[in-house]
Design a protein around this motif. Sequence first.
Motif, PDB file in Angstrom:
ATOM      1  N   UNK A 212      11.406  30.802  31.990  1.00 54.29           N
ATOM      2  CA  UNK A 212      11.896  29.415  32.475  1.00 54.29           C
ATOM      3  C   UNK A 212      13.173  29.314  31.912  1.00 54.29           C
ATOM      4  N   UNK A 213      13.551  29.603  30.591  1.00 56.36           N
ATOM      5  CA  UNK A 213      14.840  29.687  29.740  1.00 56.36           C
ATOM      6  C   UNK A 213      15.815  30.392  30.634  1.00 56.36           C
ATOM      7  N   UNK A 329      12.755  19.121  30.454  1.00 51.74           N
ATOM      8  CA  UNK A 329      11.806  18.984  31.476  1.00 51.74           C
ATOM      9  C   UNK A 329      11.997  17.518  32.367  1.00 51.74           C
ATOM     10  N   UNK A 330      12.026  17.746  33.470  1.00 51.25           N
ATOM     11  CA  UNK A 330      12.090  16.624  34.481  1.00 51.25           C
ATOM     12  C   UNK A 330      10.827  16.347  34.830  1.00 51.25           C
ATOM     13  N   UNK A 331      10.496  14.968  34.726  1.00 49.76           N
ATOM     14  CA  UNK A 331       9.290  14.262  35.357  1.00 49.76           C
ATOM     15  C   UNK A 331       9.669  13.508  36.674  1.00 49.76           C
ATOM     16  N   UNK A 332       9.167  13.882  37.807  1.00 54.38           N
ATOM     17  CA  UNK A 332       9.661  13.214  39.052  1.00 54.38           C
ATOM     18  C   UNK A 332       8.286  12.307  39.476  1.00 54.38           C
ATOM     19  N   UNK A 367      14.874  14.921  45.215  1.00 57.62           N
ATOM     20  CA  UNK A 367      14.033  15.212  44.222  1.00 57.62           C
ATOM     21  C   UNK A 367      14.547  16.628  43.385  1.00 57.62           C
ATOM     22  N   UNK A 368      14.248  16.841  41.997  1.00 57.86           N
ATOM     23  CA  UNK A 368      14.680  17.806  41.332  1.00 57.86           C
ATOM     24  C   UNK A 368      14.136  19.176  41.743  1.00 57.86           C
ATOM     25  N   UNK A 373      16.048  22.776  35.661  1.00 53.70           N
ATOM     26  CA  UNK A 373      15.216  22.329  34.359  1.00 53.70           C
ATOM     27  C   UNK A 373      14.445  23.526  34.055  1.00 53.70           C
ATOM     28  N   UNK A 374      13.866  23.781  32.640  1.00 52.63           N
ATOM     29  CA  UNK A 374      12.933  24.559  32.698  1.00 52.63           C
ATOM     30  C   UNK A 374      11.480  24.238  33.219  1.00 52.63           C
ATOM     31  N   UNK A 375      11.114  23.032  33.264  1.00 50.41           N
ATOM     32  CA  UNK A 375       9.950  22.807  34.088  1.00 50.41           C
ATOM     33  C   UNK A 375      10.205  21.327  34.897  1.00 50.41           C
ATOM     34  N   UNK A 376       9.386  21.152  35.920  1.00 49.16           N
ATOM     35  CA  UNK A 376       9.495  19.802  36.774  1.00 49.16           C
ATOM     36  C   UNK A 376       7.992  19.614  37.018  1.00 49.16           C
ATOM     37  N   UNK A 377       7.665  18.485  36.237  1.00 47.06           N
ATOM     38  CA  UNK A 377       6.285  17.733  36.648  1.00 47.06           C
ATOM     39  C   UNK A 377       6.330  16.715  37.699  1.00 47.06           C
ATOM     40  N   UNK A 378       5.603  17.162  38.607  1.00 47.98           N
ATOM     41  CA  UNK A 378       5.667  16.058  39.899  1.00 47.98           C
ATOM     42  C   UNK A 378       4.355  15.151  39.662  1.00 47.98           C
TER      43      UNK A 378
END
Length: 391
Positions: A212-213, A329-332, A367-368, A373-378
């Motif tokens: 992811x990096x 990290x993006x939290x959507x 939405x991202x 980002x390295x990770x997206x939490x929906x």
Amino acid sequence: MPDPETELQLDEYMSDDCSRLDFARLYDDFDWVRAMAATGQDLHYHGEGDVWTHTQMVCAALTDDPEWDGLDRDGRRVLMLAALLHDAGKPDATATDPGGRQRSPNHAVRGESLARRLLWRMGAPYALREEVAALTCFHMDARDAMKARDPRRAVYAMSLVLRCDRLALLSRADTRGRISPVIEPGLERLSQFTAFCTGHGCLSQPRAFDSDHARFLYFRKRIQDPDAVAPSPAGPRVTVLSGLPGSGKDTWLSASGDDRPVISLDAIRIELGVDPAAPDQEPVVTLAHERVRRLLAEGSGFVWNATTLGRRHRRTLLDLIVQSDPRVDIVYLEVPAAVLLERNRTRPAAAAVSEDVIHGMTHIWQPPDPTEAHAIKRVLQTSAAPSAPRS
């Protein structure tokens, strides 16, 4: 059986096998369809005339494609909706240039926004809605991908938000569904696009990266080799919240137990006495960015708590922090339209946002995606909302 409360309203206009739309009913029931019928096009590229005529020809060309019969119902449903909506942004984007020709710059991005707003109000499932929106956004890009400054990066980015084989099918239908001398050259460019995707392993799946990096650095243009092996980020961990007002960002943050510093734009507005509806938010953003720089200089991670709705807004923040080699990290967060509006109405007056402002914010809402980002939490609340008015 699909949940009847969230089943997509546009399915009412589609045959069970998703191969036909009731164009007459669509025209009668939706303002955005009638707007397409009233919008002309450059006759060199569209000798058939208005946008709605072209749309119907695209839908016919889609089902005539040899690949159509091999699609499952989900694939057919996504593609038929994308064919219906792919040029829905043209009415707002079309103008006549000084030479008398009709042009529609940025109509695909406008169409992406319209598709997202429309399908959200109708309660469409997130994954279906975002694939339709992405196909709408990129429906012309497959033809032009090999002419991009960096074709690899452009195609890999698309592969992370949609299936490139579906994009190629939609783009072929868009190319064939018209009267124009550009059809054959367009089809040849699409063949090149399909061959490129096949050769790079991203025709029917996302382009793979070592980590992811590595993916994050590649799309931030910090590395040029998409096959590079990237060490883990050495900098602080940054979490960016994203979502419309009322989507539950503060509630999620309170429940997360995260003890990192929080940079909240709402809190800074209160601190500075700036009205959220004021046209000049520059003092708020400036102070927030100053605090970001200070925390990063101290080696501290943080949580960014703001709507952060559009790619441009997130890019500005990432440009500020990328030098620190962060983990991002993006939290959507998202709730159904009716739930969001009801929450807003029951908020304390000081915290409520006018519905006109929310409506305006949905026009920049994106939405991202995994390029950011390295990770997206929906965090998606899926309890359904009543259907919105059809206009």
